[in-house]
Motif scaffolding. Structure first.
Motif, mmCIF file in Angstrom:
data_model
loop_
_atom_site.group_PDB
_atom_site.id
_atom_site.type_symbol
_atom_site.label_atom_id
_atom_site.label_comp_id
_atom_site.label_asym_id
_atom_site.label_seq_id
_atom_site.Cartn_x
_atom_site.Cartn_y
_atom_site.Cartn_z
ATOM 1 N N ARG A 16 0.826 -1.209 0.000
ATOM 2 C CA ARG A 16 0.000 0.000 0.000
ATOM 3 C C ARG A 16 0.858 1.257 0.000
ATOM 4 N N SER A 17 1.887 1.287 0.835
ATOM 5 C CA SER A 17 2.758 2.462 0.885
ATOM 6 C C SER A 17 3.520 2.657 -0.416
ATOM 7 N N LYS A 30 4.692 10.847 -4.338
ATOM 8 C CA LYS A 30 6.049 11.251 -3.986
ATOM 9 C C LYS A 30 6.664 12.077 -5.116
ATOM 10 N N PRO A 31 7.135 13.294 -4.833
ATOM 11 C CA PRO A 31 7.703 14.143 -5.894
ATOM 12 C C PRO A 31 8.924 13.502 -6.547
ATOM 13 N N GLN A 53 0.484 16.397 -8.493
ATOM 14 C CA GLN A 53 0.558 17.709 -7.858
ATOM 15 C C GLN A 53 -0.805 18.237 -7.431
ATOM 16 N N ILE A 54 -1.878 17.619 -7.937
ATOM 17 C CA ILE A 54 -3.239 18.026 -7.598
ATOM 18 C C ILE A 54 -4.063 16.760 -7.343
ATOM 19 N N LEU A 55 -4.859 16.769 -6.295
ATOM 20 C CA LEU A 55 -5.751 15.644 -6.012
ATOM 21 C C LEU A 55 -7.163 16.174 -5.802
ATOM 22 N N GLN A 78 1.496 13.936 3.247
ATOM 23 C CA GLN A 78 2.711 13.467 3.892
ATOM 24 C C GLN A 78 3.833 13.289 2.878
ATOM 25 N N ARG A 79 3.484 12.845 1.692
ATOM 26 C CA ARG A 79 4.498 12.609 0.665
ATOM 27 C C ARG A 79 4.821 13.854 -0.129
ATOM 28 N N ASN A 80 3.881 14.731 -0.272
ATOM 29 C CA ASN A 80 4.100 15.985 -1.002
ATOM 30 C C ASN A 80 3.389 17.119 -0.266
ATOM 31 N N PRO A 81 4.076 17.805 0.645
ATOM 32 C CA PRO A 81 3.441 18.887 1.415
ATOM 33 C C PRO A 81 2.901 20.019 0.544
#
Length: 218
Positions: free
Chosen positions: A86-87, A95-96, A103-105, A146-149
């Motif tokens: 899952r991670s 993750k960048p 970059q957008i969700l 968490q992965r992309n602030p």
């Protein structure tokens, strides 16, 4: 600043979007079949297209690459994946500089109604009920952040609860949306975009009221 956006129409050239995509694919295939082939051994002229990017221009800007978690549980099964798989999937998504590097969700604001593939849970099932931990979109947004602030979030409704007095374009829905924004703050999430009703028209006065209300609460 909170920006509000309406969704584009769900129809292209008078056809449902999916039908238009299918028709476009058929037309493309037919054009490819009918196009004359060059003679054997003929050289194919090279064409180079140059695009100038001017960061000081006043035109449209590229906001980034995004994805949608909405339409009735399209991401629901992700929470059931075992670790570490899952991670790893979440890393590939958010993750960048790695994988999709989204970059957008855009996430669905659930309303307990079937919105295509199922129903997403509502944070507010009655006029007095608020549960900011209901549903899985909060979890997904937290994992993304968490992965992309710097990721941007977009909240959008596919439907609305039946307790609204006046239907979708009502003051009850504005209160519903501001309550959802409050839940996002409780989860440490900043919502950059807030839409209206996915592919279901618009009401100018309602959007004006929504903007003035959300600016006040923020």
């Amino acid at each position: 600043m909170l920006r509000t956006r309406t969704e584009r129409s769900g129809r292209w050239w008078g056809l449902p979007r999916r039908a238009a995509w299918a028709l476009g694919s058929v037309i493309t295939a037919c054009v490819a079949l009918l196009a004359p082939l060059p003679p054997a051994g003929a050289a194919t002229p090279a064409s180079v297209q140059q695009i100038q990017a001017d960061s000081s221009g006043t035109g449209r800007t590229f906001d980034g690459v995004g994805a949608i978690s909405g339409g009735g549980g399209t991401s629901r099964l992700l929470t059931d994946y075992p670790e570490p798989e899952r991670s790893r999937i979440l890393d590939y998504l958010f993750k960048p500089g790695y994988g999709a590097s989204l970059q957008i969700l855009k996430v669905e604001i659930g309303s307990d109604t079937n919105s295509s593939n199922g129903a997403e849970q509502s944070h507010m099932r009655t006029a007095t009920d608020v549960d900011c931990d209901r549903g899985y979109e909060w979890w997904l947004m937290e994992q993304a952040q968490q992965r992309n602030p710097r990721i941007e979030f977009y909240g959008l409704e596919w439907g609305a609860p039946g307790w609204f007095d006046g239907g979708f374009w009502s003051a009850d829905n504005i209160r519903y949306l501001t309550s959802w924004l409050g839940c996002a703050r409780q989860h440490g999430l900043h919502v950059d975009y807030l839409g209206g009703w996915n592919e279901k028209g618009w009401d100018a006065a309602w959007y004006e009221q929504l903007k003035s209300t959300t600016v006040t609460v923020r």
